[in-house]
Design a protein around this motif. Sequence first.
Motif, PDB file in Angstrom:
ATOM      1  N   THR A 183       5.361  21.322   4.547  1.00 17.75           N
ATOM      2  CA  THR A 183       4.253  21.866   3.768  1.00 17.75           C
ATOM      3  C   THR A 183       4.266  23.383   3.878  1.00 17.75           C
ATOM      4  N   PRO A 184       3.756  24.047   2.861  1.00 23.01           N
ATOM      5  CA  PRO A 184       3.713  25.505   2.920  1.00 23.01           C
ATOM      6  C   PRO A 184       2.775  25.965   4.027  1.00 23.01           C
ATOM      7  N   LEU A 185       3.100  27.102   4.591  1.00 25.13           N
ATOM      8  CA  LEU A 185       2.223  27.685   5.603  1.00 25.13           C
ATOM      9  C   LEU A 185       0.942  28.159   4.938  1.00 25.13           C
ATOM     10  N   PRO A 186      -0.184  28.070   5.632  1.00 24.01           N
ATOM     11  CA  PRO A 186      -1.416  28.642   5.072  1.00 24.01           C
ATOM     12  C   PRO A 186      -1.199  30.120   4.771  1.00 24.01           C
ATOM     13  N   SER A 187      -1.874  30.627   3.770  1.00 23.90           N
ATOM     14  CA  SER A 187      -1.647  32.004   3.310  1.00 23.90           C
ATOM     15  C   SER A 187      -1.824  33.039   4.413  1.00 23.90           C
ATOM     16  N   HIS A 188      -2.691  32.802   5.389  1.00 23.06           N
ATOM     17  CA  HIS A 188      -2.873  33.793   6.446  1.00 23.06           C
ATOM     18  C   HIS A 188      -1.718  33.789   7.452  1.00 23.06           C
ATOM     19  N   HIS A 189      -0.811  32.775   7.395  1.00 21.08           N
ATOM     20  CA  HIS A 189       0.348  32.741   8.281  1.00 21.08           C
ATOM     21  C   HIS A 189       1.631  33.189   7.585  1.00 21.08           C
ATOM     22  N   ARG A 190       1.606  33.333   6.286  1.00 17.27           N
ATOM     23  CA  ARG A 190       2.810  33.697   5.552  1.00 17.27           C
ATOM     24  C   ARG A 190       3.142  35.159   5.804  1.00 17.27           C
ATOM     25  N   THR A 191       4.439  35.419   5.842  1.00 17.44           N
ATOM     26  CA  THR A 191       4.883  36.807   6.014  1.00 17.44           C
ATOM     27  C   THR A 191       5.303  37.336   4.658  1.00 17.44           C
ATOM     28  N   SER A 192       5.050  38.605   4.426  1.00 17.36           N
ATOM     29  CA  SER A 192       5.445  39.198   3.160  1.00 17.36           C
ATOM     30  C   SER A 192       6.909  39.592   3.218  1.00 17.36           C
ATOM     31  N   ALA A 193       7.536  39.584   2.063  1.00 14.01           N
ATOM     32  CA  ALA A 193       8.975  39.906   1.999  1.00 14.01           C
ATOM     33  C   ALA A 193       9.183  41.387   1.816  1.00 14.01           C
TER      34      ALA A 193
ATOM     35  N   GLY B 184       0.806  -1.209   0.000  1.00 16.73           N
ATOM     36  CA  GLY B 184       0.000   0.000   0.000  1.00 16.73           C
ATOM     37  C   GLY B 184       0.839   1.258   0.000  1.00 16.73           C
ATOM     38  N   VAL B 185       0.192   2.343  -0.363  1.00 12.20           N
ATOM     39  CA  VAL B 185       0.782   3.677  -0.308  1.00 12.20           C
ATOM     40  C   VAL B 185      -0.097   4.499   0.618  1.00 12.20           C
ATOM     41  N   ARG B 186       0.526   5.211   1.532  1.00 14.76           N
ATOM     42  CA  ARG B 186      -0.214   6.066   2.454  1.00 14.76           C
ATOM     43  C   ARG B 186       0.352   7.472   2.408  1.00 14.76           C
ATOM     44  N   LEU B 187      -0.537   8.412   2.420  1.00 15.98           N
ATOM     45  CA  LEU B 187      -0.162   9.818   2.482  1.00 15.98           C
ATOM     46  C   LEU B 187      -0.764  10.405   3.749  1.00 15.98           C
ATOM     47  N   LEU B 188       0.038  11.128   4.488  1.00 11.53           N
ATOM     48  CA  LEU B 188      -0.413  11.740   5.728  1.00 11.53           C
ATOM     49  C   LEU B 188      -0.042  13.213   5.719  1.00 11.53           C
ATOM     50  N   HIS B 189      -0.968  14.048   6.118  1.00 15.57           N
ATOM     51  CA  HIS B 189      -0.692  15.476   6.246  1.00 15.57           C
ATOM     52  C   HIS B 189      -0.979  15.858   7.677  1.00 15.57           C
ATOM     53  N   ARG B 190       0.071  16.141   8.390  1.00 14.56           N
ATOM     54  CA  ARG B 190      -0.056  16.522   9.794  1.00 14.56           C
ATOM     55  C   ARG B 190       0.714  17.812  10.013  1.00 14.56           C
ATOM     56  N   SER B 191       0.053  18.790  10.533  1.00 17.99           N
ATOM     57  CA  SER B 191       0.689  20.048  10.885  1.00 17.99           C
ATOM     58  C   SER B 191       1.460  20.595   9.693  1.00 17.99           C
ATOM     59  N   ALA B 192       2.755  20.697   9.805  1.00 20.47           N
ATOM     60  CA  ALA B 192       3.574  21.298   8.751  1.00 20.47           C
ATOM     61  C   ALA B 192       4.319  20.255   7.938  1.00 20.47           C
ATOM     62  N   HIS B 193       3.805  19.014   7.905  1.00 21.78           N
ATOM     63  CA  HIS B 193       4.496  17.947   7.198  1.00 21.78           C
ATOM     64  C   HIS B 193       3.552  17.145   6.318  1.00 21.78           C
ATOM     65  N   LEU B 194       4.075  16.721   5.184  1.00 22.22           N
ATOM     66  CA  LEU B 194       3.421  15.733   4.338  1.00 22.22           C
ATOM     67  C   LEU B 194       4.324  14.516   4.359  1.00 22.22           C
ATOM     68  N   VAL B 195       3.762  13.355   4.643  1.00 21.10           N
ATOM     69  CA  VAL B 195       4.544  12.123   4.642  1.00 21.10           C
ATOM     70  C   VAL B 195       3.981  11.180   3.593  1.00 21.10           C
ATOM     71  N   CYS B 196       4.877  10.663   2.760  1.00 21.66           N
ATOM     72  CA  CYS B 196       4.546   9.629   1.778  1.00 21.66           C
ATOM     73  C   CYS B 196       5.159   8.342   2.313  1.00 21.66           C
ATOM     74  N   ALA B 197       4.365   7.293   2.410  1.00 23.75           N
ATOM     75  CA  ALA B 197       4.847   6.035   2.974  1.00 23.75           C
ATOM     76  C   ALA B 197       4.422   4.869   2.097  1.00 23.75           C
ATOM     77  N   VAL B 198       5.317   3.903   1.949  1.00 21.54           N
ATOM     78  CA  VAL B 198       5.022   2.689   1.197  1.00 21.54           C
ATOM     79  C   VAL B 198       5.284   1.504   2.102  1.00 21.54           C
ATOM     80  N   LEU B 199       4.312   0.601   2.162  1.00 17.14           N
ATOM     81  CA  LEU B 199       4.438  -0.629   2.933  1.00 17.14           C
ATOM     82  C   LEU B 199       4.826  -1.748   1.987  1.00 17.14           C
ATOM     83  N   ASP B 200       5.822  -2.541   2.388  1.00 21.26           N
ATOM     84  CA  ASP B 200       6.177  -3.710   1.579  1.00 21.26           C
ATOM     85  C   ASP B 200       6.428  -4.903   2.482  1.00 21.26           C
TER      86      ASP B 200
END
Length: 163
Positions: free
Chosen positions: A153-163, A89-105
């Motif tokens: 993962t990118p910060l949500p647009s309301h948390h991003r700071t402008s340069a 299987g392939v699993r994708l997890l999005h938690r907080s500021a991370h995306l994890v791609c995982a493969v089970l074999d």
Amino acid sequence: MTAQPVRRQAVIRGEAPWWLLPSVEAALCGPAGAELRELGHTGAPVKEARDFTAQTLTAWGLAELSADARLVVSELVTNALRHAGPPQGVRLLHRSAHLVCAVLDSADHPPILTTADHFAESGRGLWLIDTLCSSWGWHPLPHGKLVWASFPTPLPSHHRTSA
């Protein structure tokens, strides 16, 4: 938008983010996990995994990570096919500021980061993963292993700071 620096994390055999393993070993529940099982029944498991990744990330609003994540998932599935047989299987997890791609074999031996000959046609997959991801690793399971790779993962647009 300002670029987010990627912070490297040392990978030690068997270590994974603390929040990853309970989500992977148990049934995925909650809005931030997706799983593709019975991979390869159509004869194209790598394409299935790439398409699943692109569709899932688009649905999660993470389309900007799609190209890198699709490449990483392709490499993880290809490694499983070459060294362990069809992935479970392939699993994708999005938690907080991370995306994890995982493969089970089903193999219990670890993935090995090797140095490919200059003219070799294979042997660079884990180098690609190591280059594209903030961290990656593997974890033994009772009947095989889980190989995972994490992206910030990118910060949500309301948390991003402008340069």
